[in-house]
Motif scaffolding. Structure first.
Motif, PDB file in Angstrom:
ATOM      1  N   GLY A   1      -4.140   4.096  11.796  1.00  0.00           N
ATOM      2  CA  GLY A   1      -3.236   3.880  12.921  1.00  0.00           C
ATOM      3  C   GLY A   1      -2.351   2.647  12.767  1.00  0.00           C
ATOM      4  O   GLY A   1      -1.134   2.698  13.040  1.00  0.00           O
ATOM      5  N   LEU A   2      -2.933   1.527  12.353  1.00  0.00           N
ATOM      6  CA  LEU A   2      -2.148   0.301  12.165  1.00  0.00           C
ATOM      7  C   LEU A   2      -1.060   0.514  11.126  1.00  0.00           C
ATOM      8  O   LEU A   2       0.088   0.080  11.300  1.00  0.00           O
ATOM      9  N   ALA A   3      -1.410   1.147  10.040  1.00  0.00           N
ATOM     10  CA  ALA A   3      -0.456   1.380   8.959  1.00  0.00           C
ATOM     11  C   ALA A   3       0.669   2.306   9.404  1.00  0.00           C
ATOM     12  O   ALA A   3       1.853   2.065   9.102  1.00  0.00           O
ATOM     13  N   LEU A   4       0.322   3.371  10.114  1.00  0.00           N
ATOM     14  CA  LEU A   4       1.349   4.283  10.624  1.00  0.00           C
ATOM     15  C   LEU A   4       2.317   3.565  11.551  1.00  0.00           C
ATOM     16  O   LEU A   4       3.540   3.717  11.431  1.00  0.00           O
ATOM     17  N   ALA A   5       1.763   2.797  12.482  1.00  0.00           N
ATOM     18  CA  ALA A   5       2.615   2.086  13.437  1.00  0.00           C
ATOM     19  C   ALA A   5       3.520   1.077  12.751  1.00  0.00           C
ATOM     20  O   ALA A   5       4.618   0.780  13.231  1.00  0.00           O
ATOM     21  N   ALA A   6       3.072   0.562  11.602  1.00  0.00           N
ATOM     22  CA  ALA A   6       3.872  -0.414  10.865  1.00  0.00           C
ATOM     23  C   ALA A   6       4.879   0.253   9.935  1.00  0.00           C
ATOM     24  O   ALA A   6       5.649  -0.451   9.253  1.00  0.00           O
ATOM     25  N   GLY A   7       4.888   1.572   9.882  1.00  0.00           N
ATOM     26  CA  GLY A   7       5.858   2.278   9.069  1.00  0.00           C
ATOM     27  C   GLY A   7       5.480   2.414   7.603  1.00  0.00           C
ATOM     28  O   GLY A   7       6.340   2.703   6.767  1.00  0.00           O
ATOM     29  N   LEU A   8       4.213   2.239   7.277  1.00  0.00           N
ATOM     30  CA  LEU A   8       3.771   2.405   5.895  1.00  0.00           C
ATOM     31  C   LEU A   8       3.609   3.889   5.563  1.00  0.00           C
ATOM     32  O   LEU A   8       3.466   4.730   6.453  1.00  0.00           O
ATOM     33  N   ASP A   9       3.615   4.202   4.276  1.00  0.00           N
ATOM     34  CA  ASP A   9       3.461   5.578   3.825  1.00  0.00           C
ATOM     35  C   ASP A   9       2.006   6.002   3.980  1.00  0.00           C
ATOM     36  O   ASP A   9       1.110   5.418   3.351  1.00  0.00           O
ATOM     37  N   VAL A  10       1.763   6.999   4.832  1.00  0.00           N
ATOM     38  CA  VAL A  10       0.412   7.500   5.089  1.00  0.00           C
ATOM     39  C   VAL A  10       0.409   9.014   4.916  1.00  0.00           C
ATOM     40  O   VAL A  10       1.241   9.719   5.481  1.00  0.00           O
ATOM     41  N   ARG A  11      -0.524   9.499   4.121  1.00  0.00           N
ATOM     42  CA  ARG A  11      -0.756  10.942   3.989  1.00  0.00           C
ATOM     43  C   ARG A  11      -2.167  11.211   4.485  1.00  0.00           C
ATOM     44  O   ARG A  11      -2.432  11.114   5.672  1.00  0.00           O
ATOM     45  N   LYS A  12      -3.091  11.518   3.565  1.00  0.00           N
ATOM     46  CA  LYS A  12      -4.493  11.583   3.996  1.00  0.00           C
ATOM     47  C   LYS A  12      -5.002  10.188   4.333  1.00  0.00           C
ATOM     48  O   LYS A  12      -5.796  10.002   5.239  1.00  0.00           O
ATOM     49  N   GLY A  13      -4.582   9.202   3.564  1.00  0.00           N
ATOM     50  CA  GLY A  13      -4.887   7.796   3.791  1.00  0.00           C
ATOM     51  C   GLY A  13      -3.631   6.977   3.566  1.00  0.00           C
ATOM     52  O   GLY A  13      -2.526   7.526   3.419  1.00  0.00           O
ATOM     53  N   ILE A  14      -3.786   5.660   3.527  1.00  0.00           N
ATOM     54  CA  ILE A  14      -2.663   4.774   3.267  1.00  0.00           C
ATOM     55  C   ILE A  14      -2.365   4.828   1.773  1.00  0.00           C
ATOM     56  O   ILE A  14      -3.211   4.468   0.950  1.00  0.00           O
ATOM     57  N   VAL A  15      -1.196   5.272   1.405  1.00  0.00           N
ATOM     58  CA  VAL A  15      -0.875   5.529   0.005  1.00  0.00           C
ATOM     59  C   VAL A  15      -0.713   4.211  -0.754  1.00  0.00           C
ATOM     60  O   VAL A  15       0.026   3.312  -0.326  1.00  0.00           O
ATOM     61  N   VAL A  16      -1.423   4.098  -1.882  1.00  0.00           N
ATOM     62  CA  VAL A  16      -1.347   2.896  -2.718  1.00  0.00           C
ATOM     63  C   VAL A  16      -1.120   3.303  -4.169  1.00  0.00           C
ATOM     64  O   VAL A  16      -1.425   4.428  -4.582  1.00  0.00           O
ATOM     65  N   ASP A  17      -0.593   2.338  -4.954  1.00  0.00           N
ATOM     66  CA  ASP A  17      -0.370   2.581  -6.381  1.00  0.00           C
ATOM     67  C   ASP A  17      -1.526   2.000  -7.193  1.00  0.00           C
ATOM     68  O   ASP A  17      -2.577   1.652  -6.639  1.00  0.00           O
ATOM     69  N   ASP A  18      -1.341   1.871  -8.498  1.00  0.00           N
ATOM     70  CA  ASP A  18      -2.421   1.403  -9.369  1.00  0.00           C
ATOM     71  C   ASP A  18      -2.732  -0.081  -9.199  1.00  0.00           C
ATOM     72  O   ASP A  18      -3.730  -0.561  -9.759  1.00  0.00           O
ATOM     73  N   ARG A  19      -1.908  -0.804  -8.456  1.00  0.00           N
ATOM     74  CA  ARG A  19      -2.242  -2.188  -8.098  1.00  0.00           C
ATOM     75  C   ARG A  19      -2.680  -2.271  -6.641  1.00  0.00           C
ATOM     76  O   ARG A  19      -2.779  -3.352  -6.080  1.00  0.00           O
ATOM     77  N   LEU A  20      -2.927  -1.102  -6.049  1.00  0.00           N
ATOM     78  CA  LEU A  20      -3.400  -0.986  -4.667  1.00  0.00           C
ATOM     79  C   LEU A  20      -2.383  -1.534  -3.685  1.00  0.00           C
ATOM     80  O   LEU A  20      -2.728  -2.000  -2.602  1.00  0.00           O
ATOM     81  N   ARG A  21      -1.098  -1.430  -4.053  1.00  0.00           N
ATOM     82  CA  ARG A  21       0.007  -1.823  -3.185  1.00  0.00           C
ATOM     83  C   ARG A  21       0.459  -0.634  -2.358  1.00  0.00           C
ATOM     84  O   ARG A  21       0.531   0.489  -2.856  1.00  0.00           O
ATOM     85  N   THR A  22       0.786  -0.880  -1.105  1.00  0.00           N
ATOM     86  CA  THR A  22       1.424   0.122  -0.272  1.00  0.00           C
ATOM     87  C   THR A  22       2.922   0.125  -0.591  1.00  0.00           C
ATOM     88  O   THR A  22       3.374  -0.534  -1.530  1.00  0.00           O
ATOM     89  N   CYS A  23       3.703   0.854   0.201  1.00  0.00           N
ATOM     90  CA  CYS A  23       5.148   0.854   0.011  1.00  0.00           C
ATOM     91  C   CYS A  23       5.767  -0.500   0.351  1.00  0.00           C
ATOM     92  O   CYS A  23       6.923  -0.759  -0.006  1.00  0.00           O
TER      93      CYS A  23
END
Length: 439
Positions: free
Chosen positions: A253-275
């Motif tokens: 919920g926090l991530a969605l409200a902040a406008g981060l990329d969320v699918r099943k979970g908060i999407v991260v790359d190989d350095r565990l960074r969000t968008c």
């Protein structure tokens, strides 16, 4: 208050990364104090090992025993984060605290799935009715512990890892437990049919009534409390307590409200960074390479990988986790020295990789019905790809290391056979595929 790193979520992943960031200096500082770190956790309890909640429910551990070490060099806030201001890089909490961040780490975990059962929620209600408990937090565990006593009628809905653990713990407290599972077998995500049947036999030996391929349709509420569980076939189970163990859902919920990329979970790359490059995510809430793990080992591995990255020590990016599930079902009666088969003694199990063979895979399967011991490994080409072990798990460490290394197996299969047959010889059972020794 200023901070280089702010961690939201004080579960295993959040506490682990806070511990490392607060205690360890960045690369090149030669042991200097770590990053200025703030850990925000909304539970009233100190951070604890959620994996051991069933042991608290069973009465074997006190709540203080499973507490995690206090993160060194870390400021801990008991508050609920309610908003992330990405433009100002601030976290707003429900008590009015505003925490600036240089790097924000989301370790918000997951919420229990509340099934859409008829009668579970009255119109407009948001709280569960009396007698119904999820089994996810320390508060859930303590509330269940207070409510259960010998002879209490309990229905556990869900026969996965969590439901099996809860049923075992409650049976150990003397409750009359019925376990319902919609799938065709218990722990279907980890176990094959033969090993699942041994777990079922073990629970039955503890007095648990197990129903698989059993869909729960609704609940009956009397006087504000659930007093019956209605099955799809029309049968009704009387109950004093109902435990919901129907899985978990990433808390995003926090991530969605902040406008981060969320699918099943908060999407991260190989350095565990969000968008947002200033925000990372780890643990149950994170989705890496399309996968949400939802288990303790990957959460800890992600926490360590992120700490290494932030401290300048990362040798390689995070590329995913190879999961090993361990569970000990311990019933009343004799202790660890008793036999591992169905009955009052303990039953240890481990599952890793994919235990369901493909048509061209090789399989070794060894079973001892008298002792309730079962071992199975699957080899694809020259790689160990999965396995299930129940009983004496002296060999699980070596097998898990061979699987995690993903190295080619030796042409001579005897080392693998030695691991499976240690510490005693078992009857060999052909599983319908070519045994490794006969390739």
């Amino acid at each position: 208050m200023t901070s280089t790193a702010v961690v939201i979520g004080a579960g295993l992943a959040g506490a682990r990364v806070a511990q490392r960031l607060g205690a360890e200096g960045p690369e090149g500082t030669r042991g200097a104090h770590g990053l200025d770190t703030v850990l925000i956790g909304e539970e009233d309890h100190a951070p604890y090992n959620r994996v051991l909640l069933a042991e608290v429910l069973a009465g074997r551990y006190g709540a203080d025993v499973i507490a995690l070490p206090k993160p060194a060099g870390t400021t801990t806030l008991r508050a609920r984060a309610v908003r992330i201001d990405r433009a100002e890089r601030r976290v707003h909490c429900d008590d009015g605290t505003v925490v600036p961040y240089g790097t924000l780490i989301l370790a918000t975990g997951s919420n229990p799935v509340l099934p859409p059962l008829r009668g579970l929620f009255a119109p407009g209600a948001r709280e569960l009715p009396g007698g119904v408990h999820a089994f996810r937090t320390m508060d859930d565990c303590l509330a269940l512990s207070e409510a259960v006593s010998p002879g209490t009628r309990v229905v556990v809905i869900g026969g996965g890892l969590l439901g099996v653990s809860a049923a075992r713990a409650l049976a150990g407290r003397g409750a009359q437990v019925v376990l319902t599972q919609q799938a065709e077998r218990l722990m279907e995500r980890q176990l094959d049919p033969a090993s699942s049947e041994l777990v079922r036999a073990h629970l039955t030996g503890l007095g648990v009534e197990v129903h698989t391929e059993c869909r729960v349709r609704g609940v009956g509420v009397t006087g504000g409390a659930v007093r019956s569980v209605e099955l799809a076939d029309g049968y009704s189970l009387d109950t004093d307590l109902t435990v919901l163990a129907c899985g978990v859902r990433p808390r995003t919920g926090l991530a969605l409200a902040a406008g981060l990329d969320v699918r099943k979970g908060i999407v991260v790359d190989d350095r565990l960074r969000t968008c947002d490059p200033h925000i990372r995510a780890i643990g149950d809430c994170a989705e890496h390479a399309g996968r949400v793990y939802g288990l303790a080992t990957p959460a800890l591995e992600q926490a360590d990988a992120l700490a290494d990255d932030l401290l300048g020590r990362a040798a390689a990016p995070y590329t995913g986790s190879r999961m090993l599930t361990r569970l000990t079902l311990t019933g009343p009666g004799p202790g660890p020295g008793s036999g591992p088969g169905p009955g009052p003694g303990p039953l240890d199990l481990a599952a890793f990789g994919d235990p369901e063979p493909h048509p061209d895979d090789d399989v070794i399967q060894l079973a001892d019905a008298t002792r309730g011991t079962y071992r199975k490994v699957v080899v694809r080409g020259d790689r160990l790809v999965g396995g299930v072990l129940l009983g004496d798990l002296a060999s699980v460490g070596a097998l898990a290391r061979a699987w995690e290394a993903d190295d080619p197996l030796p042409d001579d299969d005897s080392p693998l056979l030695d691991l499976l047959t240690h510490p005693q010889a078992l009857d060999f059972v052909r599983a319908g595929e070519t045994p490794i020794g006969g390739r």
